[in-house]
Scaffold this motif. Sequence first.
Motif, PDB file in Angstrom:
ATOM      1  N   SER A  37      70.245  53.907   4.049  1.00  0.00           N
ATOM      2  CA  SER A  37      70.879  53.467   2.802  1.00  0.00           C
ATOM      3  C   SER A  37      71.878  52.360   3.096  1.00  0.00           C
ATOM      4  CB  SER A  37      71.606  54.643   2.130  1.00  0.00           C
ATOM      5  OG  SER A  37      72.707  55.057   2.925  1.00  0.00           O
ATOM      6  N   VAL A  38      72.260  51.666   2.038  1.00  0.00           N
ATOM      7  CA  VAL A  38      73.311  50.656   2.121  1.00  0.00           C
ATOM      8  C   VAL A  38      74.259  50.884   0.948  1.00  0.00           C
ATOM      9  CG1 VAL A  38      73.861  48.207   1.892  1.00  0.00           C
ATOM     10  CG2 VAL A  38      71.942  48.916   3.318  1.00  0.00           C
ATOM     11  N   ALA A  39      75.549  51.046   1.249  1.00  0.00           N
ATOM     12  CA  ALA A  39      76.574  51.196   0.222  1.00  0.00           C
ATOM     13  C   ALA A  39      77.851  50.565   0.738  1.00  0.00           C
ATOM     14  CB  ALA A  39      76.787  52.673  -0.117  1.00  0.00           C
ATOM     15  N   ILE A  97      76.321  43.883   4.117  1.00  0.00           N
ATOM     16  CA  ILE A  97      76.225  45.146   4.852  1.00  0.00           C
ATOM     17  C   ILE A  97      74.788  45.389   5.278  1.00  0.00           C
ATOM     18  CG2 ILE A  97      76.517  47.645   4.660  1.00  0.00           C
ATOM     19  CD1 ILE A  97      78.905  47.073   2.800  1.00  0.00           C
ATOM     20  N   ALA A  98      73.828  45.088   4.399  1.00  0.00           N
ATOM     21  CA  ALA A  98      72.414  45.250   4.749  1.00  0.00           C
ATOM     22  C   ALA A  98      72.036  44.388   5.945  1.00  0.00           C
ATOM     23  CB  ALA A  98      71.533  44.890   3.553  1.00  0.00           C
ATOM     24  N   LEU A 144      61.469  51.691   9.198  1.00  0.00           N
ATOM     25  CA  LEU A 144      61.397  52.520   7.998  1.00  0.00           C
ATOM     26  C   LEU A 144      62.696  52.328   7.232  1.00  0.00           C
ATOM     27  CD1 LEU A 144      60.052  55.839   9.566  1.00  0.00           C
ATOM     28  CD2 LEU A 144      58.745  54.197   8.212  1.00  0.00           C
ATOM     29  N   SER A 145      62.595  52.093   5.929  1.00  0.00           N
ATOM     30  CA  SER A 145      63.796  51.840   5.131  1.00  0.00           C
ATOM     31  C   SER A 145      63.828  52.719   3.891  1.00  0.00           C
ATOM     32  CB  SER A 145      63.863  50.369   4.711  1.00  0.00           C
ATOM     33  OG  SER A 145      64.960  50.154   3.837  1.00  0.00           O
ATOM     34  N   GLY A 146      65.011  53.290   3.644  1.00  0.00           N
ATOM     35  CA  GLY A 146      65.250  54.038   2.420  1.00  0.00           C
ATOM     36  C   GLY A 146      66.094  53.260   1.440  1.00  0.00           C
ATOM     37  N   VAL A 147      66.329  51.987   1.711  1.00  0.00           N
ATOM     38  CA  VAL A 147      67.177  51.143   0.859  1.00  0.00           C
ATOM     39  C   VAL A 147      66.364  50.671  -0.339  1.00  0.00           C
ATOM     40  CG1 VAL A 147      68.598  49.066   0.755  1.00  0.00           C
ATOM     41  CG2 VAL A 147      68.489  50.415   2.870  1.00  0.00           C
ATOM     42  N   CYS A 148      66.763  51.082  -1.532  1.00  0.00           N
ATOM     43  CA  CYS A 148      65.986  50.789  -2.735  1.00  0.00           C
ATOM     44  C   CYS A 148      66.635  49.759  -3.658  1.00  0.00           C
ATOM     45  CB  CYS A 148      65.738  52.084  -3.511  1.00  0.00           C
ATOM     46  SG  CYS A 148      64.751  53.302  -2.599  1.00  0.00           S
ATOM     47  N   GLU A 149      67.941  49.529  -3.528  1.00  0.00           N
ATOM     48  CA  GLU A 149      68.605  48.545  -4.388  1.00  0.00           C
ATOM     49  C   GLU A 149      68.040  47.160  -4.085  1.00  0.00           C
ATOM     50  OE1 GLU A 149      70.062  50.596  -2.330  1.00  0.00           O
ATOM     51  OE2 GLU A 149      71.303  51.977  -3.496  1.00  0.00           O
ATOM     52  N   ALA A 150      67.797  46.376  -5.139  1.00  0.00           N
ATOM     53  CA  ALA A 150      67.038  45.133  -5.008  1.00  0.00           C
ATOM     54  C   ALA A 150      67.634  44.164  -3.991  1.00  0.00           C
ATOM     55  CB  ALA A 150      66.915  44.456  -6.376  1.00  0.00           C
ATOM     56  N   GLY A 151      68.943  43.915  -4.084  1.00  0.00           N
ATOM     57  CA  GLY A 151      69.558  42.922  -3.207  1.00  0.00           C
ATOM     58  C   GLY A 151      69.476  43.277  -1.738  1.00  0.00           C
ATOM     59  N   PRO A 152      70.038  44.417  -1.330  1.00  0.00           N
ATOM     60  CA  PRO A 152      69.962  44.782   0.085  1.00  0.00           C
ATOM     61  C   PRO A 152      68.539  45.042   0.575  1.00  0.00           C
ATOM     62  CG  PRO A 152      71.006  46.516  -1.207  1.00  0.00           C
ATOM     63  CD  PRO A 152      70.900  45.328  -2.093  1.00  0.00           C
TER      64      PRO A 152
END
Length: 432
Positions: free
Chosen positions: A163-165, A179-180, A194-202
């Motif tokens: 994730s990225v937050a 951060i991404a 493998l990525s769990g980052v779903c927000e469009a930008g990151p």
Amino acid sequence: MSAPEVEATPHLDWLFALQRFGIKPGLGSMKALLADLGSPQVGVRNVLVAGTNGKGSAARALAACLAEGGEVAGLYTSPHLQHVGERVRVAGVATPDAALDELVGRARPAAERNGNTFFEVITAVALLRFAEAGVSTAVLEVGLGGRLDATNAVEPALSVITSVALDHTAVLGHTLELIALEKAGIMRPLVPVLSGVCEAGPAAVIARQAAELGAPLSQYGGDFWGSEVDVAWEGTSFTWRHPGAECDGVRVSSPLVGRHQVANLALALEAATALGVPLQAALAGVAAASWPGRLESFSWNDRRVVLDGAHNPAAATALAAAIGELTGGVALLVFGASADKDVAGVTHLLAPLAERVVVTRAARSPRAMEPSALAALVPGASVSSDPASALRAARELTQPGDTIVVAGSLFLVGEMRDLLTGGAVENRLHWQ
């Protein structure tokens, strides 16, 4: 009767003293230390797991999958909750203080020459332990960021980003995209990601970096996902979807609690099967993998006490959602936080969950915000000076059958866990 003697651990004492010097982004001194120790990371298959939240859960579950698949699995995580040996596990077993002290003693001369930090030394010691214990695959939870983190001195066979937050913004940047980019630093040319980052930008940043490196990317929510989620205090179950794969449509059960864990668990399962773990072994590993201090529930004095290290707004949002789904109400929130976090953002999300709030601080964390300062952010909160007094207040302010949530700093969660479980307490200051 005299008190039992405490075994001397002079090298661990030295290691913990390094914490006060903080972190030092960059890989030069870490690589020098590993070289001086004989490059213990070489010859072990390494997996890097980065992410703002969820990386510990994913790493823990992946290590359990590997063990069920017959591997000697190493697991490196941070910070620890109660004892430093939790950070360095072989076949699921934490490293005893005496063994860790011996390893630190061997690394210490080189570390002093190279000017290494606490986190660099404990990371190198973990790699040394894994090499000498015959670990076949080591799962390494990345510390801060990714690109310049000490764990990134190893060459991974697989990279995972959960994730990225917004967290550690002073070091990693003030936008999700920046951060991404730091998290994406754990990628390598041609090595699967493998990525769990779903927000469009990151997500776009990670996809772009993977494409530039020729690193095959599998994305949660597109290539695989979880559906039909059921959440209870006993754990979480969901249907694992991966069109065209053997696992597609398989039901997964885990003791980890919360909808936010579905993506972490799916990432762990995808990683395990990518590393050659048979499907049934991977499912058994996830079913066996607990993760203390993350929506962990205790029965105490006829009350339910829930511990969760929700230390940033994204984690607080996940905790609030889980509490909303699992219980009709929270009688009391016990909250403490490190002063360098977005404390106002977290309290804004968590304080409304409970009828009453007690603010406190981790007694052994110099980073902890003073309870009086916390109280200014939570009007009407009661103030307790330490976890023991907060727990006493929790009993006085609640009734049998009530739910008490302890959240915020993982250092607070660890000290509260000491009180709830009993046993020996690690009487050291915890900075990181």
